[in-house]
Enzyme design. Structure first.
Site, PDB file in Angstrom:
ATOM      1  N   GLN A 186    -143.896  17.197  67.043  1.00 53.09           N
ATOM      2  CA  GLN A 186    -144.964  16.184  67.051  1.00 53.09           C
ATOM      3  C   GLN A 186    -144.840  15.211  68.216  1.00 53.09           C
ATOM      4  O   GLN A 186    -145.818  14.588  68.620  1.00 53.09           O
ATOM      5  CB  GLN A 186    -144.935  15.398  65.739  1.00 53.09           C
ATOM      6  CG  GLN A 186    -145.163  16.255  64.515  1.00 53.09           C
ATOM      7  CD  GLN A 186    -146.625  16.574  64.308  1.00 53.09           C
ATOM      8  OE1 GLN A 186    -147.325  15.905  63.598  1.00 53.09           O
ATOM      9  NE2 GLN A 186    -147.092  17.610  64.988  1.00 53.09           N
ATOM     10  N   LYS A 188    -141.356   7.113  66.617  1.00 52.03           N
ATOM     11  CA  LYS A 188    -139.949   7.500  66.824  1.00 52.03           C
ATOM     12  C   LYS A 188    -139.849   8.909  67.382  1.00 52.03           C
ATOM     13  O   LYS A 188    -138.825   9.267  67.978  1.00 52.03           O
ATOM     14  CB  LYS A 188    -139.136   7.330  65.539  1.00 52.03           C
ATOM     15  CG  LYS A 188    -139.595   8.178  64.349  1.00 52.03           C
ATOM     16  CD  LYS A 188    -139.102   9.603  64.343  1.00 52.03           C
ATOM     17  CE  LYS A 188    -139.813  10.437  63.313  1.00 52.03           C
ATOM     18  NZ  LYS A 188    -139.390  11.841  63.294  1.00 52.03           N
ATOM     19  N   PHE A 203    -153.799  19.178  63.832  1.00 51.08           N
ATOM     20  CA  PHE A 203    -154.801  19.969  63.091  1.00 51.08           C
ATOM     21  C   PHE A 203    -155.694  19.104  62.202  1.00 51.08           C
ATOM     22  O   PHE A 203    -156.531  19.609  61.465  1.00 51.08           O
ATOM     23  CB  PHE A 203    -154.100  21.031  62.233  1.00 51.08           C
ATOM     24  CG  PHE A 203    -153.191  21.935  63.034  1.00 51.08           C
ATOM     25  CD1 PHE A 203    -153.679  22.600  64.159  1.00 51.08           C
ATOM     26  CD2 PHE A 203    -151.859  22.104  62.679  1.00 51.08           C
ATOM     27  CE1 PHE A 203    -152.847  23.429  64.918  1.00 51.08           C
ATOM     28  CE2 PHE A 203    -151.027  22.931  63.437  1.00 51.08           C
ATOM     29  CZ  PHE A 203    -151.516  23.588  64.550  1.00 51.08           C
ATOM     30  N   ASN A 207    -137.356  17.291  67.219  1.00 53.85           N
ATOM     31  CA  ASN A 207    -137.824  16.749  68.506  1.00 53.85           C
ATOM     32  C   ASN A 207    -136.650  16.459  69.444  1.00 53.85           C
ATOM     33  O   ASN A 207    -136.714  16.720  70.642  1.00 53.85           O
ATOM     34  CB  ASN A 207    -138.648  15.470  68.291  1.00 53.85           C
ATOM     35  CG  ASN A 207    -140.062  15.794  67.846  1.00 53.85           C
ATOM     36  OD1 ASN A 207    -140.926  16.096  68.668  1.00 53.85           O
ATOM     37  ND2 ASN A 207    -140.300  15.771  66.535  1.00 53.85           N
ATOM     38  N   ASN A 257    -142.451  23.414  57.191  1.00 52.07           N
ATOM     39  CA  ASN A 257    -141.096  23.086  56.783  1.00 52.07           C
ATOM     40  C   ASN A 257    -141.072  21.895  55.809  1.00 52.07           C
ATOM     41  O   ASN A 257    -140.450  21.947  54.736  1.00 52.07           O
ATOM     42  CB  ASN A 257    -140.357  22.757  58.092  1.00 52.07           C
ATOM     43  CG  ASN A 257    -138.872  22.704  57.998  1.00 52.07           C
ATOM     44  OD1 ASN A 257    -138.257  21.732  58.434  1.00 52.07           O
ATOM     45  ND2 ASN A 257    -138.257  23.739  57.470  1.00 52.07           N
ATOM     46  N   TRP A 258    -141.817  20.851  56.137  1.00 49.18           N
ATOM     47  CA  TRP A 258    -141.855  19.643  55.298  1.00 49.18           C
ATOM     48  C   TRP A 258    -142.884  19.813  54.175  1.00 49.18           C
ATOM     49  O   TRP A 258    -142.657  19.414  53.039  1.00 49.18           O
ATOM     50  CB  TRP A 258    -142.152  18.430  56.169  1.00 49.18           C
ATOM     51  CG  TRP A 258    -142.094  17.066  55.530  1.00 49.18           C
ATOM     52  CD1 TRP A 258    -142.977  16.050  55.732  1.00 49.18           C
ATOM     53  CD2 TRP A 258    -141.088  16.536  54.646  1.00 49.18           C
ATOM     54  NE1 TRP A 258    -142.600  14.936  55.030  1.00 49.18           N
ATOM     55  CE2 TRP A 258    -141.447  15.203  54.354  1.00 49.18           C
ATOM     56  CE3 TRP A 258    -139.935  17.057  54.061  1.00 49.18           C
ATOM     57  CZ2 TRP A 258    -140.682  14.383  53.508  1.00 49.18           C
ATOM     58  CZ3 TRP A 258    -139.169  16.246  53.213  1.00 49.18           C
ATOM     59  CH2 TRP A 258    -139.556  14.935  52.948  1.00 49.18           C
ATOM     60  N   GLY A 259    -144.022  20.429  54.496  1.00 49.52           N
ATOM     61  CA  GLY A 259    -145.059  20.633  53.483  1.00 49.52           C
ATOM     62  C   GLY A 259    -144.499  21.402  52.284  1.00 49.52           C
ATOM     63  O   GLY A 259    -144.711  21.030  51.123  1.00 49.52           O
ATOM     64  N   GLY A 302    -150.989  21.846  53.305  1.00 49.14           N
ATOM     65  CA  GLY A 302    -150.017  22.159  54.354  1.00 49.14           C
ATOM     66  C   GLY A 302    -148.767  22.777  53.747  1.00 49.14           C
ATOM     67  O   GLY A 302    -148.397  22.454  52.611  1.00 49.14           O
TER      68      GLY A 302
HETATM   69  P1  NAD Z   1    -143.994  22.770  60.715  1.00 47.18           P
HETATM   70  O1  NAD Z   1    -143.795  22.324  62.115  1.00 47.18           O
HETATM   71  O2  NAD Z   1    -142.817  23.325  59.996  1.00 47.18           O
HETATM   72  O3  NAD Z   1    -145.052  23.937  60.600  1.00 47.18           O
HETATM   73  C1  NAD Z   1    -146.203  24.119  61.301  1.00 47.18           C
HETATM   74  C2  NAD Z   1    -147.308  24.300  60.275  1.00 47.18           C
HETATM   75  O4  NAD Z   1    -148.567  24.311  60.954  1.00 47.18           O
HETATM   76  C3  NAD Z   1    -147.233  25.612  59.487  1.00 47.18           C
HETATM   77  O5  NAD Z   1    -147.457  25.358  58.125  1.00 47.18           O
HETATM   78  C4  NAD Z   1    -148.384  26.424  60.068  1.00 47.18           C
HETATM   79  O6  NAD Z   1    -148.930  27.313  59.140  1.00 47.18           O
HETATM   80  C5  NAD Z   1    -149.370  25.325  60.378  1.00 47.18           C
HETATM   81  N1  NAD Z   1    -150.398  25.706  61.337  1.00 47.18           N
HETATM   82  C6  NAD Z   1    -150.280  26.436  62.473  1.00 47.18           C
HETATM   83  N2  NAD Z   1    -151.472  26.563  63.079  1.00 47.18           N
HETATM   84  C7  NAD Z   1    -152.359  25.898  62.304  1.00 47.18           C
HETATM   85  C8  NAD Z   1    -153.764  25.662  62.412  1.00 47.18           C
HETATM   86  N3  NAD Z   1    -154.474  26.100  63.444  1.00 47.18           N
HETATM   87  N4  NAD Z   1    -154.353  24.922  61.433  1.00 47.18           N
HETATM   88  C9  NAD Z   1    -153.647  24.433  60.406  1.00 47.18           C
HETATM   89  N5  NAD Z   1    -152.307  24.623  60.251  1.00 47.18           N
HETATM   90  C10 NAD Z   1    -151.690  25.354  61.197  1.00 47.18           C
HETATM   91  O7  NAD Z   1    -144.654  21.583  59.892  1.00 47.18           O
HETATM   92  P2  NAD Z   1    -143.914  20.469  59.017  1.00 47.18           P
HETATM   93  O8  NAD Z   1    -142.468  20.333  59.392  1.00 47.18           O
HETATM   94  O9  NAD Z   1    -144.226  20.718  57.593  1.00 47.18           O
HETATM   95  O10 NAD Z   1    -144.605  19.141  59.540  1.00 47.18           O
HETATM   96  C11 NAD Z   1    -145.696  18.509  58.914  1.00 47.18           C
HETATM   97  C12 NAD Z   1    -145.618  17.027  59.175  1.00 47.18           C
HETATM   98  O11 NAD Z   1    -144.466  16.503  58.510  1.00 47.18           O
HETATM   99  C13 NAD Z   1    -145.447  16.639  60.649  1.00 47.18           C
HETATM  100  O12 NAD Z   1    -146.257  15.537  60.953  1.00 47.18           O
HETATM  101  C14 NAD Z   1    -143.978  16.248  60.759  1.00 47.18           C
HETATM  102  O13 NAD Z   1    -143.723  15.262  61.738  1.00 47.18           O
HETATM  103  C15 NAD Z   1    -143.722  15.689  59.374  1.00 47.18           C
HETATM  104  N6  NAD Z   1    -142.308  15.705  58.950  1.00 47.18           N
HETATM  105  C16 NAD Z   1    -141.536  16.806  59.118  1.00 47.18           C
HETATM  106  C17 NAD Z   1    -140.235  16.791  58.663  1.00 47.18           C
HETATM  107  C18 NAD Z   1    -139.320  17.978  58.809  1.00 47.18           C
HETATM  108  O14 NAD Z   1    -138.098  17.829  58.666  1.00 47.18           O
HETATM  109  N7  NAD Z   1    -139.843  19.174  59.046  1.00 47.18           N
HETATM  110  C19 NAD Z   1    -139.728  15.662  58.017  1.00 47.18           C
HETATM  111  C20 NAD Z   1    -140.552  14.562  57.856  1.00 47.18           C
HETATM  112  C21 NAD Z   1    -141.854  14.593  58.324  1.00 47.18           C
HETATM  113  P1  13P Z   2    -138.591  16.428  63.489  1.00 48.55           P
HETATM  114  O1  13P Z   2    -140.021  16.789  63.375  1.00 48.55           O
HETATM  115  O2  13P Z   2    -138.177  16.010  64.881  1.00 48.55           O
HETATM  116  O3  13P Z   2    -137.663  17.471  62.921  1.00 48.55           O
HETATM  117  O4  13P Z   2    -138.381  15.101  62.633  1.00 48.55           O
HETATM  118  C1  13P Z   2    -138.256  15.173  61.269  1.00 48.55           C
HETATM  119  C2  13P Z   2    -138.304  13.789  60.765  1.00 48.55           C
HETATM  120  O5  13P Z   2    -139.360  13.214  60.729  1.00 48.55           O
HETATM  121  C3  13P Z   2    -137.035  13.140  60.399  1.00 48.55           C
HETATM  122  O6  13P Z   2    -137.256  11.990  59.629  1.00 48.55           O
END
Ligand code: NAD
Ligand code: 13P
Length: 400
Positions: free
Chosen positions: A354, A259, A112, A326, A13-15, A10
């Site tokens: 999410q 949350k 996904f 969110n 943004n977080w990946g 992945g």
């Molecule tokens: P994101 O919302 O930034 O990005 C969406 C991702 O989904 C992209 O990498 C995109 O390429 C991919 N994607 C789109 N269509 C797809 C498909 N059909 N198959 C596979 N991949 C596809 O994602 P993120 O922020 O990295 O979130 C990943 C997890 O991390 C989530 O569960 C989120 O809750 C969690 N998280 C996010 C943050 C944050 O600040 N962004 C922080 C902590 C936890």
């Molecule tokens: P969001 O996906 O709502 O940006 O949340 C990020 C997160 O998990 C904060 O800890």
């Protein structure tokens, strides 16, 4: 094998942020980890903005995201403006990215999951171990499952969970914060790393319901480099990222998943024009519903102190309801009089909220179980997303 190879599955943004921080750690600990970190990218074509410093190198034609990441060392779409270490290697082939890796980090939006696991099943090391950074749950046939356990059962590996009050862009900028990692080192892994003969350790491991795990684990090979709390601590902790290692996968996973529903509710009330006091009421009641959910569906294993004491509990609740996506985009939806789904499509440049699907999944699970009565806030969010409940009705739901 003398060191562990790491793959991040992945690159949102977080990946991408997690790939950056673990790649810094693999460089720092060459005795424990292979330096290069594979990052699987869901391939797409991206056009570089004219004002980007990479415009001259990339040009104005759309380019593959993997090639932009590998040439410019920046994920121009999902984490723009952040320099990635050159040992983050973007790979569009998921099977190739996971090959020979003993550490798999799952980090993509939870919707996904089934499709991604299908693609990697049979292509991983049988004794690989996982950490899920995904916030969500899997709901199947009136059953709710932790994402990390769903990964473990589908792939036949052990998988822990990382979750906390973590806003990716702040951590990518190396602003300090904390996180929680829940990992129950399989007993056989401890034995193997002490040089003892590997044996079948599948039967000794307990699942999130306190039952003997159904996963038939392949033990780490004898004299394989150890893989437990110490190694995961080394991999994830940075001077700007304080890691707390625990064993409560239920508290860590449910805190992070549920949350998101509460954050959407906070966005709704704030978008409606109410401020901090209303939001605090929603957060407090939201946490009570998370605790009730954990007690009702994971009574054997939940350690409630995780939700009170760890970043993955109240910490994540506070940041998610005041600064995360969110909350921000559901507030925007109410202010503009459009649906949150519409805002996700038009304002997020491919990023995902999410809370929308988690609210849907959890509500349908609760209805199917006839267990609605203890979760008025969770169900209200689902009702508001459907246009069946009004934001101003939220206070009524709590009247005794
Ligand atoms: P994101 O919302 O930034 O990005 C969406 C991702 O989904 C992209 O990498 C995109 O390429 C991919 N994607 C789109 N269509 C797809 C498909 N059909 N198959 C596979 N991949 C596809 O994602 P993120 O922020 O990295 O979130 C990943 C997890 O991390 C989530 O569960 C989120 O809750 C969690 N998280 C996010 C943050 C944050 O600040 N962004 C922080 C902590 C936890
Ligand atoms: P969001 O996906 O709502 O940006 O949340 C990020 C997160 O998990 C904060 O800890």
């Amino acid at each position: 094998h003398r060191t562990h190879k790491v793959t991040v599955i992945g690159s949102g943004n977080w990946g991408t942020t997690v790939a950056k921080l673990v790649a810094e750690s693999t460089r720092e600990h060459p005795d424990v980890f292979e330096e290069d970190v594979q990052m699987w990218v869901y391939e797409e074509n991206v056009t570089i903005a004219k004002d980007s410093p990479h415009y001259a190198a990339v040009g104005d034609q759309p380019q593959k995201l993997t090639s932009i990441i590998n040439t410019c060392h920046e994920n121009a779409k999902y984490l723009p403006g952040i320099k990635l270490p050159s040992n983050v290697v973007a790979n569009p082939s998921i099977q190739d990215a996971v090959k020979d890796s003993s550490i798999l980090i799952f980090n993509f939006p939870h919707e996904f999951i089934a499709n991604i696991l299908k693609q990697i099943k049979g292509h991983i090391l049988p004794y690989a171990r996982g950490i899920s950074c995904i916030k969500g749950v899997t709901v199947t046939d009136h059953n709710v499952e932790l994402i990390c356990e769903y990964i473990g059962e589908t792939l036949g590996i052990y998988c822990g969970a990382l979750s906390g009050a973590n806003i990716a862009s702040e951590i990518a900028n190396e602003e300090w914060c904390e996180t929680t990692i829940a990992y129950n080192t399989p007993p056989g892994d401890l034995r193997a790393s002490n040089g003892a003969a590997p044996n079948d350790n599948g039967g000794e491991h307990k699942d999130s319901h306190g039952q003997i795990s159904k996963i038939k684990l392949t033990p780490l090979p004898q004299n394989y480099p150890p893989l437990g709390h110490e190694e995961f601590y080394k991999l994830f902790s940075r001077p700007y990222f304080t890691v707390s290692m625990v064993s409560d996968v239920v508290g860590v996973s449910l805190g992070g998943a549920l949350k998101n529903i509460v954050a959407i509710a906070c966005g709704f009330v704030e978008g409606h024009g109410w401020n901090m006091t209303a939001k605090t009421a929603v957060m407090r009641r939201g946490m009570l519903e998370i605790i009730a959910f954990a007690r009702e569906f994971f009574p054997e294993t939940i350690e409630e102190k995780t939700l009170w004491e760890e970043s993955a509990g109240w910490g994540d609740m506070i940041v998610s309801c005041t600064a995360a996506r969110n909350w921000r985009y559901s507030k925007m939806a109410v202010e503009r009089g459009v649906t949150v789904q519409e805002i996700e499509r038009t304002e997020l440049n491919g990023q995902k909220l999410q809370g929308i699907s988690t609210s849907r999944e959890v509500s349908s699970f609760l209805r199917a179980r006839g267990a609605e009565q203890n979760y008025p806030l969770f169900l209200a969010v689902d009702g508001i997303l459907d246009g069946k409940v009004k934001v101003e009705d939220i206070p009524k739901l709590f009247r005794k």
